[in-house]
Design an enzyme around this catalytic site. Structure first.
Site, PDB file in Angstrom:
ATOM      1  N   HIS A 169     -33.662  47.515  -6.256  1.00 26.72           N
ATOM      2  CA  HIS A 169     -33.505  48.194  -4.962  1.00 26.72           C
ATOM      3  C   HIS A 169     -32.903  49.585  -5.155  1.00 26.72           C
ATOM      4  O   HIS A 169     -31.859  49.742  -5.792  1.00 26.72           O
ATOM      5  CB  HIS A 169     -32.628  47.338  -4.041  1.00 26.72           C
ATOM      6  CG  HIS A 169     -33.314  46.074  -3.634  1.00 26.72           C
ATOM      7  ND1 HIS A 169     -32.669  44.884  -3.459  1.00 26.72           N
ATOM      8  CD2 HIS A 169     -34.633  45.840  -3.376  1.00 26.72           C
ATOM      9  CE1 HIS A 169     -33.549  43.953  -3.101  1.00 26.72           C
ATOM     10  NE2 HIS A 169     -34.751  44.516  -3.050  1.00 26.72           N
ATOM     11  N   GLU A 172     -29.193  50.815  -4.461  1.00 25.48           N
ATOM     12  CA  GLU A 172     -28.118  50.042  -5.078  1.00 25.48           C
ATOM     13  C   GLU A 172     -27.746  50.671  -6.425  1.00 25.48           C
ATOM     14  O   GLU A 172     -27.912  50.077  -7.491  1.00 25.48           O
ATOM     15  CB  GLU A 172     -28.551  48.571  -5.175  1.00 25.48           C
ATOM     16  CG  GLU A 172     -28.796  48.006  -3.775  1.00 25.48           C
ATOM     17  CD  GLU A 172     -29.488  46.651  -3.731  1.00 25.48           C
ATOM     18  OE1 GLU A 172     -29.602  45.989  -4.773  1.00 25.48           O
ATOM     19  OE2 GLU A 172     -29.914  46.254  -2.626  1.00 25.48           O
ATOM     20  N   HIS A 294     -27.752  43.677  -8.449  1.00 22.15           N
ATOM     21  CA  HIS A 294     -27.960  44.270  -7.122  1.00 22.15           C
ATOM     22  C   HIS A 294     -26.596  44.681  -6.587  1.00 22.15           C
ATOM     23  O   HIS A 294     -25.573  44.427  -7.200  1.00 22.15           O
ATOM     24  CB  HIS A 294     -28.556  43.226  -6.165  1.00 22.15           C
ATOM     25  CG  HIS A 294     -29.998  42.913  -6.408  1.00 22.15           C
ATOM     26  ND1 HIS A 294     -31.002  43.307  -5.564  1.00 22.15           N
ATOM     27  CD2 HIS A 294     -30.612  42.234  -7.412  1.00 22.15           C
ATOM     28  CE1 HIS A 294     -32.166  42.894  -6.024  1.00 22.15           C
ATOM     29  NE2 HIS A 294     -31.964  42.225  -7.151  1.00 22.15           N
ATOM     30  N   GLU A 363     -24.666  40.231  -7.339  1.00 20.52           N
ATOM     31  CA  GLU A 363     -24.468  41.278  -6.329  1.00 20.52           C
ATOM     32  C   GLU A 363     -23.126  41.933  -6.604  1.00 20.52           C
ATOM     33  O   GLU A 363     -22.079  41.291  -6.514  1.00 20.52           O
ATOM     34  CB  GLU A 363     -24.459  40.663  -4.917  1.00 20.52           C
ATOM     35  CG  GLU A 363     -25.766  40.027  -4.506  1.00 20.52           C
ATOM     36  CD  GLU A 363     -26.736  41.014  -3.849  1.00 20.52           C
ATOM     37  OE1 GLU A 363     -26.465  42.239  -3.845  1.00 20.52           O
ATOM     38  OE2 GLU A 363     -27.770  40.539  -3.348  1.00 20.52           O
TER      39      GLU A 363
HETATM   40  O1  0X9 Z   1     -32.282  40.237  -0.697  1.00 22.54           O
HETATM   41  C1  0X9 Z   1     -32.244  40.465  -1.907  1.00 22.54           C
HETATM   42  O2  0X9 Z   1     -33.219  40.777  -2.570  1.00 22.54           O
HETATM   43  C2  0X9 Z   1     -30.889  40.371  -2.602  1.00 22.54           C
HETATM   44  N1  0X9 Z   1     -29.879  40.964  -1.788  1.00 22.54           N
HETATM   45  S1  0X9 Z   1     -29.837  42.587  -1.535  1.00 22.54           S
HETATM   46  O3  0X9 Z   1     -28.891  42.858  -0.499  1.00 22.54           O
HETATM   47  N2  0X9 Z   1     -29.317  43.308  -2.838  1.00 22.54           N
HETATM   48  O4  0X9 Z   1     -31.152  43.030  -1.253  1.00 22.54           O
HETATM   49  C3  0X9 Z   1     -30.530  38.906  -2.754  1.00 22.54           C
HETATM   50  C4  0X9 Z   1     -31.416  38.158  -3.665  1.00 22.54           C
HETATM   51  C5  0X9 Z   1     -31.066  36.709  -3.685  1.00 22.54           C
HETATM   52  N3  0X9 Z   1     -31.816  35.967  -2.707  1.00 22.54           N
HETATM   53  C6  0X9 Z   1     -31.258  35.284  -1.679  1.00 22.54           C
HETATM   54  N4  0X9 Z   1     -29.965  35.272  -1.500  1.00 22.54           N
HETATM   55  N5  0X9 Z   1     -32.054  34.604  -0.902  1.00 22.54           N
HETATM   56 ZN    ZN Z   2     -30.750  44.433  -3.864  1.00 21.03          ZN
END
Ligand code: 0X9
Ligand code: ZN
Length: 499
Positions: A169, A172, A294, A363
């Site tokens: 992303h 990030e 992330h 994260e």
């Molecule tokens: O949504 C995502 O891709 C990740 N969070 S972010 O805020 N960095 O975009 C999380 C990926 C892990 N997946 C879930 N928690 N479902």
């Molecule tokens: Zn992300």
């Protein structure tokens, strides 16, 4: 920004959407309070990006009006009305990143060029232990650069392999800094730190600090809150979410079908250069373990993401054990990825689901781009988590167990292995071979039959001339399985003589 969207269309969309309480020309960060998980799932399915959660609340990025289509924005707005209590935490998320853009080089943060130059410098300075490789080319023609640290050339064969990557992303930025810090630790620590040297000599570590260089370039030079890659769609909007585009369980929950949504899944699994680069690399290298970084939320997550299902118990316990060990080192919370909401097409679901790697998503930090003063602490403690993985996760799901014998007699020594049916229930094996190298360098093997009355324990004798040995069998799929996967056991000392 989507400059092509005519002003008229924009004002019209406002009319159509009115009263859209949370709509804004800038990307905003909202905190919403929920009582039912169904509302959380609905929000994840709307294409909104949920970035953090706490006890009955979560933080969500509402994209700026001119970044998303009327329909995509309307869907997010519609779902947001399900939450009675909403607070605007940051009115204009872009301004959060302003301090770093005041200087052309983004301060402590690496631009794409700086990051890639750094990898090239390491390769030039330490050619015996690292090299760079492009693992793919993006739609805008940028290389997805990797630094490969470890023994080079033929000496790399048979070594356990690991992958650490950042910047699925774009916004990030901190996720770029951790893989870079790890690279620095490995290549500069080699000469001075024996523990680092031991890891570098015995493993192959792939470091991809910027998986999505097109998006990161856009975030660093144009629109700071950009998340996705830069694929252009027919409706003149841009971007596929790389972390919804992996082809394992692609197209399920928590991913959007709207091209201009922040979590757009793409036209098909692996439709994008970034995800196919990882797919091809992972299929070829067969990583033992890996981490995708992330921001933000301070979490160490294991699969599954695509559903609330659990990985079968003995394996989930292994994921949990290592997630918790890494969480001790970085002070984060360890949890299953889908604990809050499922999302499909994620990196770690593919890495584990298809290639069997011990795969995590971490994260980092408490905001997309932490202040400069926080960066050293974040990179240090998360590089420590990576070092822990390198040291401990070479064979996370062992196929067998074996107690090396204490001594060898002139007639040889007994060996016994047992299949790990708990972790590998489908392996139906009738015989196992012990493959050994003798003092004169010859490689030989001997069949170990099953111990009487047992289906998972195999035993036999190796000659005293055997110096090193490992075990092999043919799997249900017809593949030769070697265990331990990356090394040989040493033969025991002769009876009566210590080593
Ligand atoms: O949504 C995502 O891709 C990740 N969070 S972010 O805020 N960095 O975009 C999380 C990926 C892990 N997946 C879930 N928690 N479902
Ligand atoms: Zn992300």
């Amino acid at each position: 920004m989507n400059h092509l969207r005519p002003l008229l269309g924009w004002s019209l969309s406002l009319l159509l959407l009115a009263p859209a309480l949370d709509a804004s020309p800038a990307a905003q960060l909202l905190r919403v309070y929920y009582s039912s998980k169904a509302d959380v799932r609905a929000l994840a399915n709307s294409g909104a990006d949920i970035v953090r959660h706490g006890d009955k609340w979560l933080e969500v990025v509402v994209p700026s009006d001119d970044e998303v289509s009327t329909q995509a924005a309307a869907e997010i707005q519609r779902v947001l009305t399900r939450f009675d209590k909403r607070e605007v935490l940051v009115k204009d998320l872009d301004t959060l990143l302003d301090p770093f853009r005041a200087t052309p080089d983004l301060g402590v943060y690496h631009t794409v060029k700086e990051a890639h130059d750094e990898l090239a410098e390491y390769a030039a300075k330490y050619p015996e232990i690292c090299r760079t490789e492009s693992i793919g080319k993006t739609i805008e023609g940028r290389d997805i650069e990797a630094l490969i640290v470890g023994p080079q050339g033929a000496k790399a064969a048979g070594k356990p392999r690991f992958l650490f990557c950042g910047a699925h992303h774009s916004r990030e930025w901190i996720s770029i800094e951790v893989p870079l810090a790890l690279a620095k630790k490995l290549v500069t620590g080699y000469a001075t730190d024996p523990a680092v040297k031991a890891l570098v000599d015995s493993r192959v570590t792939w470091i991809v600090p910027i998986l999505n260089p097109d998006g990161v370039t856009h975030s660093q030079t144009q629109y700071k809150m950009w998340r996705k890659n830069r694929r252009k769609h027919a409706n003149n909007s841009f971007g596929v979410d790389p972390n919804r585009n992996y082809g394992y369980k692609w197209g399920g929950a928590g991913a959007s079908t709207w091209p201009d949504s922040d979590t757009y899944r793409g036209a098909s699994g692996f439709s994008e250069a970034e995800t196919s680069a990882i797919r091809d690399l992972a299929r070829r290298e067969k990583f033992a373990a890996d981490i995708s970084f992330h921001s933000y939320s301070e979490l160490v997550m294991w699969p599954w993401s695509y559903s609330e299902e659990h990985i079968a118990a003995p394996r989930e316990a292994i994921f949990k054990k290592y997630a918790q060990a890494m969480a001790e080192l970085n002070g984060y919370t360890a949890e299953k990825s889908s604990d809050l909401y499922p999302s499909s097409g994620d990196y770690d679901d593919f890495m584990y689901g298809e290639t069997g790697a011990l795969s995590f998503t971490i994260e980092l930090g408490q905001t997309f781009v932490p202040s400069e003063s926080e960066v050293p602490e974040i990179t240090e403690k998360n590089a420590a988590a990576c070092m822990f993985m390198l040291k401990n996760c070479e064979d996370p799901f062992p196929r067998m167990a074996h107690t090396p014998p204490a001594a060898s007699e002139p007639s040889g020594f007994p060996v016994e292995v047992s299949l790990n049916r708990e972790l590998w229930p489908d392996e139906n094996v009738s015989s196992v071979s012990a493959v050994y190298a003798t003092t004169d360098g010859a490689i030989q093997s001997t069949d170990l039959p099953a111990v009487a009355g047992q289906t998972t324990i195999f035993s036999g004798n190796l000659p005293a001339a055997a110096r090193t040995y490992h075990f092999e069998y043919t799997s249900a799929k017809g593949e030769t399985v070697r265990w331990p996967p990356y090394r040989d056991f040493e033969a025991p000392p002769a009876a009566g003589k210590g080593r």
